[in-house]
Design an enzyme around this catalytic site. Structure first.
Site, PDB file in Angstrom:
ATOM      1  N   ASP A  12       0.821  -1.222   0.000  1.00  0.00           N
ATOM      2  CA  ASP A  12       0.000   0.000   0.000  1.00  0.00           C
ATOM      3  C   ASP A  12       0.851   1.266   0.000  1.00  0.00           C
ATOM      4  O   ASP A  12       0.433   2.301   0.517  1.00  0.00           O
ATOM      5  CB  ASP A  12      -0.964   0.020   1.198  1.00  0.00           C
ATOM      6  CG  ASP A  12      -1.810  -1.225   1.265  1.00  0.00           C
ATOM      7  OD1 ASP A  12      -2.277  -1.655   0.194  1.00  0.00           O
ATOM      8  OD2 ASP A  12      -1.994  -1.775   2.358  1.00  0.00           O
ATOM      9  N   LYS A  15       2.210   1.869  -5.222  1.00  0.00           N
ATOM     10  CA  LYS A  15       2.852   1.314  -6.434  1.00  0.00           C
ATOM     11  C   LYS A  15       1.982   1.534  -7.662  1.00  0.00           C
ATOM     12  O   LYS A  15       2.475   1.866  -8.722  1.00  0.00           O
ATOM     13  CB  LYS A  15       3.088  -0.199  -6.275  1.00  0.00           C
ATOM     14  CG  LYS A  15       4.232  -0.540  -5.365  1.00  0.00           C
ATOM     15  CD  LYS A  15       4.437  -2.038  -5.258  1.00  0.00           C
ATOM     16  CE  LYS A  15       3.282  -2.736  -4.572  1.00  0.00           C
ATOM     17  NZ  LYS A  15       3.092  -2.381  -3.165  1.00  0.00           N
ATOM     18  N   GLY A  16       0.661   1.340  -7.490  1.00  0.00           N
ATOM     19  CA  GLY A  16      -0.254   1.448  -8.624  1.00  0.00           C
ATOM     20  C   GLY A  16      -0.133   2.797  -9.299  1.00  0.00           C
ATOM     21  O   GLY A  16      -0.037   2.890 -10.520  1.00  0.00           O
ATOM     22  N   GLY A  39      -4.132  -4.560  -4.104  1.00  0.00           N
ATOM     23  CA  GLY A  39      -5.128  -3.572  -4.491  1.00  0.00           C
ATOM     24  C   GLY A  39      -4.401  -2.324  -4.928  1.00  0.00           C
ATOM     25  O   GLY A  39      -3.891  -1.585  -4.100  1.00  0.00           O
ATOM     26  N   HIS A  40      -4.271  -2.135  -6.228  1.00  0.00           N
ATOM     27  CA  HIS A  40      -3.535  -0.980  -6.736  1.00  0.00           C
ATOM     28  C   HIS A  40      -4.533   0.094  -7.157  1.00  0.00           C
ATOM     29  O   HIS A  40      -5.255  -0.061  -8.133  1.00  0.00           O
ATOM     30  CB  HIS A  40      -2.634  -1.404  -7.902  1.00  0.00           C
ATOM     31  CG  HIS A  40      -1.522  -2.314  -7.463  1.00  0.00           C
ATOM     32  ND1 HIS A  40      -0.873  -3.167  -8.301  1.00  0.00           N
ATOM     33  CD2 HIS A  40      -0.953  -2.489  -6.252  1.00  0.00           C
ATOM     34  CE1 HIS A  40       0.059  -3.838  -7.621  1.00  0.00           C
ATOM     35  NE2 HIS A  40       0.021  -3.434  -6.376  1.00  0.00           N
ATOM     36  N   GLN A 220       2.338  -6.229  -3.067  1.00  0.00           N
ATOM     37  CA  GLN A 220       2.582  -6.176  -1.615  1.00  0.00           C
ATOM     38  C   GLN A 220       3.879  -5.398  -1.321  1.00  0.00           C
ATOM     39  O   GLN A 220       4.186  -4.482  -2.057  1.00  0.00           O
ATOM     40  CB  GLN A 220       2.618  -7.587  -1.013  1.00  0.00           C
ATOM     41  CG  GLN A 220       1.248  -8.253  -0.917  1.00  0.00           C
ATOM     42  CD  GLN A 220       0.787  -8.917  -2.193  1.00  0.00           C
ATOM     43  OE1 GLN A 220       1.561  -9.540  -2.882  1.00  0.00           O
ATOM     44  NE2 GLN A 220      -0.466  -8.782  -2.518  1.00  0.00           N
TER      45      GLN A 220
HETATM   46  P1  IMP Z   1      -2.707 -12.914   2.224  1.00  0.00           P
HETATM   47  O1  IMP Z   1      -1.779 -12.409   1.187  1.00  0.00           O
HETATM   48  O2  IMP Z   1      -4.152 -12.727   1.886  1.00  0.00           O
HETATM   49  O3  IMP Z   1      -2.395 -14.327   2.633  1.00  0.00           O
HETATM   50  O4  IMP Z   1      -2.472 -12.043   3.560  1.00  0.00           O
HETATM   51  C1  IMP Z   1      -1.260 -12.123   4.308  1.00  0.00           C
HETATM   52  C2  IMP Z   1      -0.902 -10.748   4.862  1.00  0.00           C
HETATM   53  O5  IMP Z   1      -0.522  -9.888   3.812  1.00  0.00           O
HETATM   54  C3  IMP Z   1      -2.040 -10.041   5.606  1.00  0.00           C
HETATM   55  O6  IMP Z   1      -1.481  -9.288   6.652  1.00  0.00           O
HETATM   56  C4  IMP Z   1      -2.600  -9.107   4.551  1.00  0.00           C
HETATM   57  O7  IMP Z   1      -3.260  -8.008   5.116  1.00  0.00           O
HETATM   58  C5  IMP Z   1      -1.325  -8.700   3.836  1.00  0.00           C
HETATM   59  N1  IMP Z   1      -1.533  -8.268   2.449  1.00  0.00           N
HETATM   60  C6  IMP Z   1      -1.735  -9.058   1.362  1.00  0.00           C
HETATM   61  N2  IMP Z   1      -1.853  -8.300   0.255  1.00  0.00           N
HETATM   62  C7  IMP Z   1      -1.682  -7.031   0.626  1.00  0.00           C
HETATM   63  C8  IMP Z   1      -1.643  -5.779  -0.096  1.00  0.00           C
HETATM   64  O8  IMP Z   1      -1.787  -5.696  -1.312  1.00  0.00           O
HETATM   65  N3  IMP Z   1      -1.429  -4.665   0.663  1.00  0.00           N
HETATM   66  C9  IMP Z   1      -1.218  -4.729   1.995  1.00  0.00           C
HETATM   67  N4  IMP Z   1      -1.237  -5.860   2.695  1.00  0.00           N
HETATM   68  C10 IMP Z   1      -1.465  -7.008   2.029  1.00  0.00           C
END
Ligand code: IMP
Length: 435
Positions: A12, A15-16, A39-40, A220
């Protein structure tokens, strides 16, 4: 030049927006890891787009977008996103290529994600519940389903029967999934996705030999990386620069520079350590000003001050050559702004991020306060227009992290960006990036 873009904190970072800004300078934009947990958020002419799986480059017509083998793909989520973009007038068909080696997130993976979180109780990860972890678990356990497996319908049906029966046993009293219906749905989506599949490594090698510039879009952030993040509070993929090579099938020499995306403060969603976290009204104020709510799940993001221990770690593990600094404007108007450069853990001072995150439960950030700035950075269009104190803050971040800031974002819009290091921006992205 081929540039890799990575998140320097917990995702977050914005990057997007940066990928969307520089994408027209590239022939290809390729994603190497993660899935629709990302989520970009991108604002174009006042319209908000949230891209989850498809690279942000899709908003630019001349750019081919690629989903690499390191990504896990939920077929339903993919086509939902394609349709959403189509409705907004963005054509995806013919511009998106998906690796035939990418693993598939199957409908039951979402259930397993939820069941696994419930079983962990207080130790839950706080996942996005998209089935990401279980899909990567199957991949590593060598029982996953890849895109290239989708053509063999009898084998696909047999795979679905096995995994759904196992899911039903694990789910106990819950309503069982019908493997035939689930299998039929996957088979139908498989037919749709087949024309989009290709050997991405071959495609990128060809593009490289033809001298086409490529952008590798990470998902991420460093601290969510399976190896280098705050394990076990991480995602299940390689979110760092190394993951770009394995996740796309390219050699390290193909990546000419690594651009780290850096938020002017720190946020994270989900559980796990956040050493500079602000739990009181200061944190709430930062969340409100920065609109820090998850793009995918809508969850409020936890907020904290800038943490140079984290970012030094990111610079090292990614080999970051320069930063795009985002959301500086969120700090506008503060009387003073701190940066954290070390943690006090009992009588020890820790300056490198520890492997064992339990240590952090007994640590406090050591904050170094700097004067804030009252004049807005929001809307500034040149380095000279930034208040002196804001420039001093940037200089401090550069000194503490060991990498230079090359771009500064001064608002959510594509054009709300300042070129901070003109020679480097020109080398990486060509002349006149901002018109
Ligand atoms: P998962 O990727 O759904 O397995 O989540 C694992 C961890 O990564 C959790 O703490 C999520 O909130 C975090 N996470 C996964 N994708 C994102 C992202 O795009 N932005 C921020 N945190 C993320």
């Amino acid at each position: 030049m081929n540039i890799a873009v990575v998140g320097a904190q917990w995702g977050d970072e914005g990057k997007g927006k940066i990928v969307d800004l520089v994408a027209p300078r590239f022939s290809l934009v390729a994603r190497s890891a993660g899935g629709h947990n990302a989520g970009h958020t991108v604002y174009v002419s006042g319209r908000k787009f949230i891209l989850r799986l498809i690279p942000s480059g899709i908003l630019h017509e001349g750019v081919t977008c690629v989903i690499g083998n390191g990504v896990v793909v939920d077929l339903q989520a993919l086509f939902d996103e394609v349709e959403e973009l189509d409705r907004a007038g963005v054509t995806v068909a013919g511009r998106l290529v998906i690796s035939d080696r990418a693993h598939v997130i199957l409908p039951h993976h979402k259930d397993l994600d939820r069941l696994s979180e419930t079983a962990r109780g207080a130790r839950k990860i706080g996942t996005t519940s998209r089935g990401i972890g279980p899909a990567y678990e199957d991949k590593i356990a060598r029982r996953g389903l890849r895109m290239c497996d989708l053509a063999d319908v009898p084998a696909l049906e047999e795979h679905m029967r096995r995994v759904i029966e196992l899911r039903n046993r694990l789910a106990g009293d819950e309503a069982p999934l019908d493997w035939r219906a689930t299998s039929a749905k996957v088979t139908e989506l498989a037919v749709r996705v087949r024309p989009w599949l290709a050997d991405v490594s071959v495609l990128l090698d060809r593009a490289s030999k033809e001298g086409k510039p490529m952008l590798f879009e990470g998902a991420q952030g460093t601290m969510l990386d399976i190896d280098h993040g705050t394990y076990p509070y991480v995602t299940s993929s390689s979110a760092t620069a190394g993951g770009v090579c394995t996740g796309l099938g390219i050699g390290p020499g193909t990546v000419n520079a690594v651009l780290g995306i850096l938020k002017a403060y720190t946020t994270r969603v989900g559980e796990g350590p956040l050493p500079t976290e602000l739990l009181g009204p200061e944190g709430e104020a930062l969340r409100a000003r920065g609109q820090e709510f998850g793009a995918v799940t809508g969850r409020p993001r936890r907020c904290g001050w800038f943490d140079a221990v984290v970012v030094r770690h990111a610079v090292r593990v990614n080999g970051i050559d320069g930063f795009a600094l985002t959301k500086l404007d969120v700090l506008d108007g503060l009387e003073r702004v701190p940066v954290c450069n070390a943690y006090r853990c009992g009588d020890r001072v820790v300056t490198e991020f520890p492997a064992d995150v339990r240590l952090l439960e007994h640590c406090e950030p050591i904050l170094d306060w700097m004067p804030g700035w009252q004049a807005p950075t929001r809307g500034a269009t040149s380095v000279a227009a930034l208040p002196d104190a804001a420039r001093a803050y940037i200089a401090r971040l550069e000194a503490l992290t060991g990498a230079a800031v090359v771009l500064v974002s001064t608002g959510p819009g594509r054009d709300e960006t300042i070129v901070y290091d003109a020679p480097r921006v020109e080398t990486w992205f060509g002349e006149g990036l901002l018109g």
